[in-house]
Motif scaffolding. Sequence first.
Motif, mmCIF file in Angstrom:
data_model
loop_
_atom_site.group_PDB
_atom_site.id
_atom_site.type_symbol
_atom_site.label_atom_id
_atom_site.label_comp_id
_atom_site.label_asym_id
_atom_site.label_seq_id
_atom_site.Cartn_x
_atom_site.Cartn_y
_atom_site.Cartn_z
ATOM 1 N N VAL A 277 0.529 -3.449 3.072
ATOM 2 C CA VAL A 277 -0.259 -2.962 4.013
ATOM 3 C C VAL A 277 0.078 -3.377 5.338
ATOM 4 N N GLY A 278 0.902 -4.291 5.465
ATOM 5 C CA GLY A 278 1.534 -4.717 7.013
ATOM 6 C C GLY A 278 2.234 -3.408 7.237
ATOM 7 N N LEU A 279 3.263 -2.950 6.402
ATOM 8 C CA LEU A 279 4.089 -2.106 6.550
ATOM 9 C C LEU A 279 3.587 -0.765 7.115
ATOM 10 N N LEU A 280 2.211 -0.375 6.244
ATOM 11 C CA LEU A 280 1.581 0.554 6.540
ATOM 12 C C LEU A 280 0.989 0.686 8.121
ATOM 13 N N GLU A 281 0.340 -0.714 8.289
ATOM 14 C CA GLU A 281 -0.246 -0.658 9.576
ATOM 15 C C GLU A 281 0.774 -0.684 10.847
ATOM 16 N N ALA A 282 1.934 -1.155 10.468
ATOM 17 C CA ALA A 282 3.081 -1.124 11.565
ATOM 18 C C ALA A 282 3.762 -0.093 11.566
ATOM 19 N N GLY A 283 3.574 0.921 10.662
ATOM 20 C CA GLY A 283 4.221 2.395 10.761
ATOM 21 C C GLY A 283 2.978 3.196 10.909
ATOM 22 N N ASP A 284 3.212 4.385 10.586
ATOM 23 C CA ASP A 284 1.904 5.320 11.087
ATOM 24 C C ASP A 284 0.973 5.790 10.050
ATOM 25 N N GLY A 285 1.339 4.875 8.979
ATOM 26 C CA GLY A 285 0.527 5.244 7.770
ATOM 27 C C GLY A 285 -1.117 4.824 7.982
ATOM 28 N N ASP A 286 -1.950 5.528 7.515
ATOM 29 C CA ASP A 286 -3.453 5.630 7.600
ATOM 30 C C ASP A 286 -3.861 4.403 6.553
ATOM 31 N N VAL A 287 -4.231 3.227 6.748
ATOM 32 C CA VAL A 287 -4.763 2.421 5.857
ATOM 33 C C VAL A 287 -6.288 2.537 5.756
ATOM 34 N N ASN A 288 -6.717 2.821 4.284
ATOM 35 C CA ASN A 288 -8.054 2.824 4.036
ATOM 36 C C ASN A 288 -8.717 1.293 3.903
ATOM 37 N N HIS A 289 -9.238 0.640 4.801
ATOM 38 C CA HIS A 289 -9.402 -0.714 4.872
ATOM 39 C C HIS A 289 -10.338 -1.208 3.866
ATOM 40 N N LEU A 290 -11.311 -0.421 3.450
ATOM 41 C CA LEU A 290 -12.479 -0.721 2.596
ATOM 42 C C LEU A 290 -11.803 -0.460 1.176
ATOM 43 N N LYS A 291 -10.946 0.364 0.876
ATOM 44 C CA LYS A 291 -10.312 0.542 -0.274
ATOM 45 C C LYS A 291 -9.301 -0.655 -0.487
ATOM 46 N N ILE A 292 -8.600 -0.915 0.331
ATOM 47 C CA ILE A 292 -7.757 -2.221 0.358
ATOM 48 C C ILE A 292 -8.483 -3.667 0.318
ATOM 49 N N GLY A 293 -9.640 -3.516 0.940
ATOM 50 C CA GLY A 293 -10.238 -4.906 1.132
ATOM 51 C C GLY A 293 -11.083 -5.186 -0.531
ATOM 52 N N VAL A 294 -11.386 -4.115 -1.099
ATOM 53 C CA VAL A 294 -11.922 -4.153 -2.473
ATOM 54 C C VAL A 294 -10.689 -4.537 -3.397
ATOM 55 N N LYS A 295 -9.456 -3.913 -3.190
ATOM 56 C CA LYS A 295 -8.426 -4.135 -4.238
ATOM 57 C C LYS A 295 -8.023 -5.924 -3.849
ATOM 58 N N PHE A 296 -8.109 -6.087 -2.817
ATOM 59 C CA PHE A 296 -7.671 -7.461 -2.420
ATOM 60 C C PHE A 296 -8.674 -8.441 -2.877
ATOM 61 N N LEU A 297 -9.682 -8.186 -3.061
ATOM 62 C CA LEU A 297 -10.917 -9.274 -3.731
ATOM 63 C C LEU A 297 -10.736 -9.215 -5.366
ATOM 64 N N VAL A 298 -10.561 -8.088 -5.813
ATOM 65 C CA VAL A 298 -10.465 -7.857 -7.241
ATOM 66 C C VAL A 298 -8.883 -8.641 -7.511
#
Length: 119
Positions: free
Chosen positions: A53-74
């Motif tokens: 996520v850090g690399l995507l945020e630092a790069g030009d990747g668009d991060v789906n924060h809700l998707k990542i938030g759910v995956k993080f919690l799981v």
Amino acid sequence: MNTLGLIVLLLHLLGIAALLGGLLAQARDSEKRITPVIRDGVGTAFVAGIVLVGLLEAGDGDVNHLKIGVKFLVNLVVLVLVMANMRKPSIPNGLFWALTGLTVLNVVLALFWSGGHTY
Ligand code: HEM
């Protein structure tokens, strides 16, 4: 995603393979337990996921924060359950299938929840 990102994604997938493989290898066993492979797998998947996520945020990747938030919690739930039961000689079947189900849920979310990630 650059080479570094792909290497971290590889580590993420190897961690998931160790976690799911360590679980499914015991699917038919009457006695199930948390093995070091399961522990190292969930830890590697978790840390590599956060770095991704850090690399995507630092790069030009668009991060789906809700998707990542759910995956993080799981993943956090799986990690806490694994660490809390690491020293037990065996774990209940219900916990075993909950860990397996939550891990498969994150695979499904990663593959079928569109939006985000470019590489
Ligand atoms: C049990 C835990 C997890 C499983 C089973 C899992 C599964 C996966 C899978 C199968 C992919 C490859 C998807 C593809 O190539 O299309 C992936 C990619 C990724 N995962 Fe995870 N993941 C887990 C935890 C996490 C966590 C905790 C984070 C971050 C907080 C995370 C962030 C990402 C990111 C950024 C990618 C690359 C971009 C993407 O495909 O969205 N993952 N994950």
